[in-house]
Design a protein around this motif. Structure first.
Motif, short mmCIF file in Angstrom:
data_model
loop_
_atom_site.label_atom_id
_atom_site.label_comp_id
_atom_site.label_asym_id
_atom_site.label_seq_id
_atom_site.Cartn_x
_atom_site.Cartn_y
_atom_site.Cartn_z
N ILE A 123 -2.45 -13.23 4.69
CA ILE A 123 -1.97 -13.04 6.18
C ILE A 123 -0.45 -12.96 6.15
O ILE A 123 0.16 -13.84 5.57
CB ILE A 123 -2.45 -14.57 6.94
CG1 ILE A 123 -4.27 -14.44 6.70
CG2 ILE A 123 -2.15 -14.37 8.46
CD1 ILE A 123 -4.64 -16.10 7.19
N THR A 135 0.05 -9.71 13.60
CA THR A 135 -0.45 -10.44 12.28
C THR A 135 -1.04 -9.36 11.34
O THR A 135 -1.63 -8.72 12.03
CB THR A 135 -1.19 -11.80 12.62
OG1 THR A 135 -0.62 -12.54 13.61
CG2 THR A 135 -1.82 -12.33 11.47
N VAL A 171 -3.34 -8.56 8.41
CA VAL A 171 -4.38 -9.43 7.35
C VAL A 171 -4.76 -8.48 6.59
O VAL A 171 -5.21 -7.18 6.58
CB VAL A 171 -5.68 -9.87 8.20
CG1 VAL A 171 -6.50 -10.61 7.31
CG2 VAL A 171 -5.18 -10.90 9.36
N TYR A 209 -8.90 -15.43 14.73
CA TYR A 209 -7.56 -15.25 15.29
C TYR A 209 -7.61 -15.59 16.83
O TYR A 209 -8.72 -14.77 17.56
CB TYR A 209 -6.97 -13.93 14.82
CG TYR A 209 -5.81 -13.61 15.83
CD1 TYR A 209 -4.71 -13.81 15.31
CD2 TYR A 209 -5.94 -12.55 16.80
CE1 TYR A 209 -3.62 -13.41 16.08
CE2 TYR A 209 -4.85 -12.10 17.67
CZ TYR A 209 -3.57 -12.75 16.97
OH TYR A 209 -2.57 -12.23 17.68
#
Length: 159
Positions: free
Chosen positions: A3, A17, A19, A156
């Motif tokens: 992450i 974000t 991933v 999330y």
């Protein structure tokens, strides 16, 4: 599963974000409405490409910089039906208000062509990664993004 936070950490705005599983998954890619002298309005770069983008909800701090992804690559984008509709509305409106649009208008059009809707709790598979959108209760269509890869799970929650 790795992450990397590209923005939105300890601030309101530019949520993003990255991933890494067996795919490169981008969760949101927003912009900051107001910026300070020392702070950018935009999140850090995700690199050269992403395979998939999942959008938690339509607010500009989560969706406002999504078209710029299509300046580099052309991934699939997933979100709930209301998120797709409201994202289009907010992005079109924001493009009218911005002094300088930070991405190509054609990139916005490509984003909307690549935006696929999925319902809450409907599994979406990309490679060996499974994603479900769960009702977040924040605004219409908002979703927590449940990611499962091998024996790991990440939830999330955009807001």
């Amino acid at each position: 599963m790795q992450i990397k936070f590209l923005g939105g950490v300890q601030e309101v705005g530019k949520s993003a974000t990255l991933v890494d599983t067996d795919i490169k998954l981008l969760l949101d890619y927003g912009m900051k409405i107001r910026r300070s002298e020392e702070d950018s309005r935009f999140p850090a770069s995700f690199g050269e490409y992403v395979d998939l983008v999942a959008v938690g909800h339509c607010h500009i701090d989560h969706s406002g910089f999504l078209p710029s992804v299509f300046d580099k690559c052309s991934p699939r984008v997933i979100g709930t039906p209301p998120t797709k509709e409201l994202t289009a509305l907010l992005l079109e409106d924001s493009m009218k208000l911005m002094e300088e649009i930070p991405y190509r208008v054609t990139s916005y059009k490509q984003l909307m062509r690549n935006f696929f809707t999925i319902e809450y709790n409907q599994p979406f598979h990309s490679g060996r990664t499974t994603i479900k959108l769960l009702d977040a209760g924040h605004i219409t269509g908002s979703a927590m993004i449940d990611i499962r890869y091998e024996r790991k799970r990440l939830l999330y929650n955009p807001d």
